[in-house]
Design a protein around this motif. Sequence first.
Motif, short mmCIF file in Angstrom:
data_model
loop_
_atom_site.label_atom_id
_atom_site.label_comp_id
_atom_site.label_asym_id
_atom_site.label_seq_id
_atom_site.Cartn_x
_atom_site.Cartn_y
_atom_site.Cartn_z
N PHE A 1 38.66 -4.88 16.84
CA PHE A 1 39.22 -5.24 18.18
C PHE A 1 38.07 -4.14 19.37
O PHE A 1 38.53 -5.06 20.34
N ILE B 1 34.38 -2.76 18.79
CA ILE B 1 33.10 -2.67 18.76
C ILE B 1 32.66 -4.31 18.05
O ILE B 1 31.78 -5.35 19.28
N ILE C 1 34.48 -7.05 19.59
CA ILE C 1 34.69 -8.48 20.97
C ILE C 1 33.45 -7.20 21.63
O ILE C 1 32.85 -8.66 22.79
N VAL D 1 30.42 -6.88 21.13
CA VAL D 1 29.17 -7.50 20.42
C VAL D 1 28.96 -8.62 20.22
O VAL D 1 28.14 -9.46 20.93
N VAL D 2 30.15 -9.32 19.94
CA VAL D 2 30.19 -10.63 20.29
C VAL D 2 30.36 -11.71 21.45
O VAL D 2 30.64 -13.32 21.65
N ALA D 3 31.13 -10.92 21.92
CA ALA D 3 32.02 -11.62 23.87
C ALA D 3 31.37 -11.06 24.52
O ALA D 3 30.66 -11.64 24.99
N ARG E 1 28.00 -11.11 25.85
CA ARG E 1 27.40 -12.60 26.62
C ARG E 1 28.12 -12.97 27.83
O ARG E 1 27.15 -13.11 29.14
N VAL E 2 28.85 -11.93 28.00
CA VAL E 2 29.46 -12.38 29.44
C VAL E 2 29.11 -11.47 30.75
O VAL E 2 28.47 -11.81 31.80
N ARG F 1 30.62 -14.66 37.28
CA ARG F 1 31.99 -14.88 36.42
C ARG F 1 32.97 -13.53 36.76
O ARG F 1 33.50 -12.60 35.66
N PRO F 2 33.27 -13.15 37.81
CA PRO F 2 33.75 -12.29 38.24
C PRO F 2 35.86 -12.76 37.26
O PRO F 2 35.82 -11.61 36.33
N THR F 3 36.20 -13.31 37.17
CA THR F 3 37.85 -13.40 36.34
C THR F 3 37.41 -13.54 34.98
O THR F 3 38.38 -12.17 34.24
N GLU F 4 36.14 -13.44 34.27
CA GLU F 4 35.89 -13.50 32.73
C GLU F 4 35.69 -12.10 32.53
O GLU F 4 36.41 -11.24 31.43
N VAL G 1 38.65 -10.18 32.48
CA VAL G 1 40.25 -10.02 32.42
C VAL G 1 39.78 -9.68 30.58
O VAL G 1 39.84 -8.90 29.91
N PHE G 2 38.37 -8.98 30.36
CA PHE G 2 37.73 -8.74 28.92
C PHE G 2 37.32 -7.08 29.43
O PHE G 2 37.99 -5.87 28.65
N PHE H 1 41.32 -6.22 28.79
CA PHE H 1 41.53 -6.16 27.22
C PHE H 1 40.92 -5.52 26.49
O PHE H 1 41.31 -4.46 25.66
#
Lengths: 222, 262
Positions: free
Chosen positions: B31, B33, B35, B37-39, B42-43, B184-187, B190-191, B194
């Motif tokens: 949950f 490392i 997250i 790397v894969v998400a 990119r954001v 991308r402030p909202t994204e 969110v992250f 999280f």
Amino acid sequence: MDWGTLQAVLGGVNKHSTSIGKIWLTVLFIFRIMILVVAAERVWGDEQQDFVCNTLQPGCRNVCYDHFFPISHIRLWALQLIFVSTPALLVAMHVAYTRHEKKRRFRNGEKIDIEELKNEKIHIRGPLWWTYTSSIFFRIIFEAVFMYVFYYMYDGYQMPRLVKCNAWPCPNTVDCFVSRPTEKTTFTIFMLAVSGICMMLNLAELCYLVIKICMKDSRKTT
Amino acid sequence: MDWGALHTILGGVNKHSTSIGKIWLTVLFIFRIMILVVAAERVWGDEQDDFVCNTLQPGCKNVCYDHFFPISHIRLWALQLIFVSTPALLVAMHVAYWRHEKKRQFRKGDQKCEYKDIEEIRKQRFHIEGSLWWTYTSSIFFRLVFEAVFMYAFYFMYDGFRMPRLMKCNAWPCPNTVDCFVSRPTEKTVFTIFMIAVSSICILLNVAELCYLLTKFFLRRSKKTGNPKHHPNHETKEETKQNEMNELISDSCQNTVIGFSS
């Protein structure tokens, strides 16, 4: 640490799954994770670069993009796949605990062969049945939640070609054009369809487990 | 040397952890490392390219970006994950030291040494007792401290955990006050939330593990005062054989649970 590692982790769980569970795992890896990595990520790769707004106003494009795409499809799918895969680890932990208990009984002098214990395939009975069934139940819940979140956030599953934006600092109403809308719609529908198939597989597995236990109970009473 | 290498290094530590420690390690890798790397990477990938300021003044965008983002979230998380994973290596070093001592005794031909060969010493799983308990407990304590420090650093540096859409910048050479828009402030919000949530779950797991170890310590102490002849680290030949078997079983269990290689 990437999708390959997740595959290694979940591969171990595969040993204790039912046949339907093994099919589900294959569908997950081949039709969802692999499609995400080899295809979908390229389609969404230029989503912000090629999101074009009909204005010279600096900042308008950023704000409109953020307004219409609060969380990108790709990230939502990545989160969905991680959350949907994780309940299987509950089963793995339960199996490890069962083995630990058998090992403890062995230490206390009961006659159990060590090699047998190591290679033993643990059957889905008793408390493990409950753990396994709850893991399938959680999988279904997570799938449904994410499918609903997609629907709610993007007003359906179709990617529009044009979005009209009037968030500050855009002057009045500005037309913004999305990059590759048709390709994105195709992949969204594909991922949705495979998600639906995975849900069906999970429901089928749940029914199979429930029927198995009802039949076992009726055999016990007769 | 990347996250995969860290995974391999920490997999070996997994063998000597408590159950809560194993859960913590799983949460860390899947949950956090993964997250990251894969998400998350990119954001934040286009954070400077798509940081747009409403001015034609050269250099203004660079200066404003640097003013508002002294250290990027991604780098802070990477540092946090490395610092938080590293105390586990103290435990690994301690275990390696014990193994080295036992090998030394074995090689000297010490009568007291109960092992048949080097292989047995290598495979033995040590219980968290004695000085290893202190090392393990301090490693958990340091983990907690690092987690808390980084969470505070995030909060302090970014005035909370929310990413604003617009920032007003008046650093030189920007003329007067300039509006700058974040990508991308909202994204990102969110992250960030999280990752903070998972960080808190990890802190709770560490606190639970600490309480478990303290409880175990006090229970053992009270048993000792009741039975003074008990020697926790002294192993008989039978216990050694059982350890070997335990090792075989726990190895297969761990490959099932987490798939880490030791």
